[in-house]
Design an enzyme around this catalytic site. Structure first.
Site, short mmCIF file in Angstrom:
data_model
loop_
_atom_site.label_atom_id
_atom_site.label_comp_id
_atom_site.label_asym_id
_atom_site.label_seq_id
_atom_site.Cartn_x
_atom_site.Cartn_y
_atom_site.Cartn_z
N GLU A 150 -99.05 35.26 53.05
CA GLU A 150 -99.56 35.00 51.70
C GLU A 150 -101.04 34.61 51.76
OE1 GLU A 150 -97.05 32.34 49.43
OE2 GLU A 150 -95.27 32.98 50.52
N TRP A 151 -101.94 35.53 51.44
CA TRP A 151 -101.74 36.93 51.11
C TRP A 151 -102.75 37.75 51.89
CZ3 TRP A 151 -97.51 37.26 48.32
CH2 TRP A 151 -97.16 36.19 47.47
#
Length: 381
Positions: A150-151
């Site tokens: 993420e991310w």
């Protein structure tokens, strides 16, 4: 993921921007419902007070152990002594019946995205990471590996993610053939939409071809659509939203429309809600002005905590048929969340679309398996 993970303050930028855009929903091509089996999964956080031996595996087929991280420079997984207290080899989860499949999840919302970017940036770094994941998974008797990056910050990261998945899968095949064991599963938690907008260096799309070819499934995180980073109330995981593309229907449609088969998608569901402090207790609808989180630093409230709040305060509970979500309010506190009826409809949506299954974030947040049981029943068990 939520509480100690998933989307944090930068999502405010997305929400504020996307609400101002006109959009066209991706086409949702209805599929045949999946077989009775499918995936009924949940993440079990390492920091949880809820022991793995207490998991009722009647309601799950797969459990993700979350999370471990790669070390800087070496990119090998960092395994501490305390880790041994909860790895499948030591915690006895394989003795529970019905038996579940276990996956080691790497990353999470609290991860160092720059570190993941560096890991994926060269063949040598990727090889070190991949070899370490396989070694750890086999040593501690996991059945698979799950990536929760993420991310990815830009198109280069997405390109490198494709290379990582390709090389990872091929290494798993070689290892399985050499060890004469079943190949370890390879999965990945992903953004609810197949394209990430306005976080990092501009819009970028996931490497769909690599996901389709090398993952056993991808898991869109269909939650955290609204939160205390925005000073107005909203649903945590709306199934439908006629006013924006922040919805599960839109997100799943984007993945299918991009070319990932429905049968390779496992839809995320939350066992928690988001709570705001209302600016005016008399203005308590969806979109009401708020002054920040009502609890903790991010407004997260577990499902079991929400039930206690509703009961103790005599909160007004409202079911929104459009969003397929609940909210409750009492005094200056407003909470958007899911309960049994909304989860049931969302699981039925997943089945109607032919998805591979669903997962929860996270075990330990339910109340006496209330939501988990209803979801399992809705899936067909």
């Amino acid at each position: 993921m939520a509480v100690q993970s998933i989307i944090t303050t930068p999502l405010l930028v997305i929400l504020m921007s996307l609400r101002s855009y006109a959009f066209t929903e991706p086409s949702l091509h209805r599929q045949q419902p999946p077989s009775k089996g499918g995936v009924r999964a949940a993440y079990w956080p390492a920091w949880s007070d809820f022991s793995t031996s207490s998991i009722d595996t009647n309601y799950f087929t797969h459990i993700y152990y979350a999370f471990v991280q790669p070390a800087p420079e070496s990119f090998n997984l960092e395994i501490t002594e305390s880790y041994k207290k909860w790895a499948p080899k030591y915690d006895g989860i394989h003795n529970i019946r019905p038996r579940v499949t276990t996956l080691l999840s790497i990353g999470g919302g609290g991860n160092n995205a720059t570190l993941f970017s560096e890991m994926a940036s060269s063949k040598q770094n990727r090889a070190s990471f991949i070899n370490s994941t396989i070694h750890v998974a086999r040593k501690h008797e996991f059945n698979g590996l799950d990536l929760d990056w993420e991310w990815p910050g830009d198109e280069k990261d997405m390109s490198n993610l494709a290379l990582l998945l390709k090389e990872w899968y091929k290494a798993l095949v070689v290892e399985a053939n050499t060890s004469r064991k079943s190949r370890l599963l390879l999965t990945s938690a992903v953004y609810f939409n197949s394209t990430i907008s306005l976080i990092g260096n501009g819009p970028r799309s996931y490497p769909v071809r690599a996901i389709r070819k090398y993952l056993d499934w991808a898991s869109p995180m269909c939650f955290d659509y609204n939160g205390a980073w925005a000073n107005e109330t909203g649903f945590n995981a709306a199934l439908y939203d006629p006013n924006s593309n922040i919805s599960t229907k839109y997100g799943i449609g984007s993945w299918i429309g991009s070319g990932v088969p429905a049968e390779k998608l496992v839809m995320g569901l939350p066992l928690y809600g988001r709570a705001w402090e209302l600016k005016d207790p008399n203005d308590h609808g969806v979109g009401a002005k708020a002054v920040g989180p009502a609890v903790d630093t991010d407004g997260s409230m577990d499902y079991d905590e929400i039930l206690v709040f509703n009961k103790d305060t005599g909160a007004k509970v409202v079911y929104d048929e459009v969003a397929v979500s609940f909210y409750s309010y009492s005094g200056t506190t407003w909470i958007g969340y899911d309960d049994g009826p909304s989860i049931t409809k969302k699981v039925q949506f997943a089945r109607s679309m032919g998805l591979k299954g669903y997962f929860f974030w996270a075990i330990g947040k339910d109340k006496d398996w209330t939501i988990s049981k209803q979801a399992s029943n809705a899936w067909g068990y």
